[in-house]
Design an enzyme around this catalytic site. Sequence first.
Site: not given
Lengths: 407, 407
Positions: A246-247, A250, A275, A301-302, A330
């Site tokens: 998911h990240d 970054k 990201h 996911h945000h 998360d």
Amino acid sequence: MIEKTEALERLLQVGIALSSMENLDSLLDLILMEAQGIMSCDGASIFLVENNKLIFKAMRSGTYFKMWGEEKTRAIFKTFEMPLTKNSIAGYVALTATALNISDVSRIPAGEQYRYDHTLDERYGYKTVSLLVMPIKNKQNEVVGVLEMINAVENGKVTQFSSVDTEIAESFSSQAGVAIQNTSLTEQLREANYDTIFRLSVAAEYKDKETSNHIKRVSFYARLIADRLRYCSEDCKLIFWAAPMHDIGKLGIPDAILQKPGPLSPEERKKIEKHCVIGAKVLKDSKVPVILKSKVVALTHHEKYDGTGYPLKLKGNEIPVEGRLVAIADVFDALTSKRVYKAQLPEDQALKIMKEGRGTHFDPEMLDCFFDSIDDVSEIRSRYEDKAEDIDRLKEVENEDLKELLK
Amino acid sequence: MIEKTEALERLLQVGIALSSMENLDSLLDLILMEAQGIMSCDGASIFLVENNKLIFKAMRSGTYFKMWGEEKTRAIFKTFEMPLTKNSIAGYVALTATALNISDVSRIPAGEQYRYDHTLDERYGYKTVSLLVMPIKNKQNEVVGVLEMINAVENGKVTQFSSVDTEIAESFSSQAGVAIQNTSLTEQLREANYDTIFRLSVAAEYKDKETSNHIKRVSFYARLIADRLRYCSEDCKLIFWAAPMHDIGKLGIPDAILQKPGPLSPEERKKIEKHCVIGAKVLKDSKVPVILKSKVVALTHHEKYDGTGYPLKLKGNEIPVEGRLVAIADVFDALTSKRVYKAQLPEDQALKIMKEGRGTHFDPEMLDCFFDSIDDVSEIRSRYEDKAEDIDRLKEVENEDLKELLK
């Protein structure tokens, strides 16, 4: 004893059935069940050869299953290892790569290298008489296992295995060998892919996480919710393996922002929010299901349920399922973990904040599932705790034993 | 026409052979060869159903192979697509999931929905008479392809297929279907792993490379050398897939050092050299062969043949083969690429520098292999050139179409 044409037809069916198994344990059980059926015998067991040892993997037994039921029998005859020597019957067959058809185990000639071990028979009151023991070979003709058929039965009475049985068992063992090899290969390839995903997800968070446990916890939390929502096991697996990435975006965020101890300025915040898009770009245009799913997770996911998230400001069910799931996992993990810019919250405070987000930040139904699984959540939290000894373990390279790494 | 028990025994052997193929093209060819043999026919061809189309994948023909040889025949009957409708014989079989045994294609009753297409027969002077056409089903009982057997032959004369042929062909098609599905699954899993490796390797170099082509070129160069050294194809593949991760440890290097435009100070140099150890740490303790190999590449690709490299200062053959190989590939690509801190060199100057490193920086034998492959090296260079339109494509996220990414 079995009629040959009939046996051949059955073997053809069995070959297809064996080739259709994707899981090694189910395959071994099917092999044993078919062995019992085709060779008409009371019991069967299977050993695999690994690291120069014989591993007892599974058994079936008409007598024991009747006496104790399957579950109890399996609990008694658990997996065990034995040395690979010619003293045991299975070891002899594995090492010589030849079948043994023993009409009566109590009359093995004194001159033979192998002998029958009566321990289990005596312990559980069983009487093994006849044995048909086959080497299982892979495509390279190496012995990878041993199949033992125990007590041939004809008209309800124990008898010996016939030469037709041996012939049929030989074909059957070849089928079993190829199926075992194929299933193992498939399992290895899956594992290889998961290992790669996990390692590189950890690597991607190298700069802003102190241990690799965040990734593990988020994957497990997301799967818990998917389970509760009664998604099929394939979808649960996909979510479990898509969540780690998911990240991944970054990677594209400057250190100065990623590692800033204080709060971020609005411009910095805007930059760090990129990201999601960077991650989706890295993962786009794949044909691989887990990567495709990861792309959606990375991108969404945000997002928030009320449409105030980023980058797409999607609302409610516009947000893909996997994005809504990972959002819960998360955020909960972020709240309950220490980060460079903040302390961790106690679980009850974190849960209070989560609850406040019901229907605004989080999908209400999914959040309910998360709360319904709270015992499992806590169990995962403590299993994959960020322990003091793990912190900076990833970053500590000065004292690494390089010669050890080379191996 | 074939005797049944004999056919069953042969099918058992075939089932094992089919299950042993790891490559789809070889599997399809084996299916056709066995179909010709078991059903005694002149030719056979195979279609796969993909995206609601019929894809002609492969054929074998006694007559054409004799006339033109295998290679020329295959060049003539290349893969093609056709619509999946009941008008064609293959389409009819695929859509109805039932076999057709046609004794004479010129006498298909007018009432049938399908008709025989004589175009190819007329073009190449062949006369198709009898056809046995079988649906190929997967484990879920879905039709995934069609197997056509052409012109049954008995005592050198074309005849029709018998009912025993149909019965045997049915078993054979089931075996073929499961084998095709298994082999496709294996290919997909391999591809999934490679896709993951490649994407995440690209992601790891996000900050210090301008396109993802460096990784591709290094992999191809390394494989060229391995090929020249006559490594087995399995080892060549492993090196190809381990090479992308050589700089994965760059993830742990601060932006300020990684993106510095001028030369590095000695302390900064020391820090950047840590990327080898960081990479090896990220990849250590795996059971997966390609990850294990990657770990060794990450750790040793900056060692030099005379022992003056880092981090272990290994000398000559102490440096693992894969480290020596990737060193050549990586240095050559660095010399011939533009980086934030330097311009690219013309190929002749780069090669001069490479040659100066023979026996000091580079393994002399491997370097010779690299020079022996120089034409292929140049071809790879131009195929995966850093094009202007690719530069910053990775980093350009402002104009990305987010809705497009979501799909």
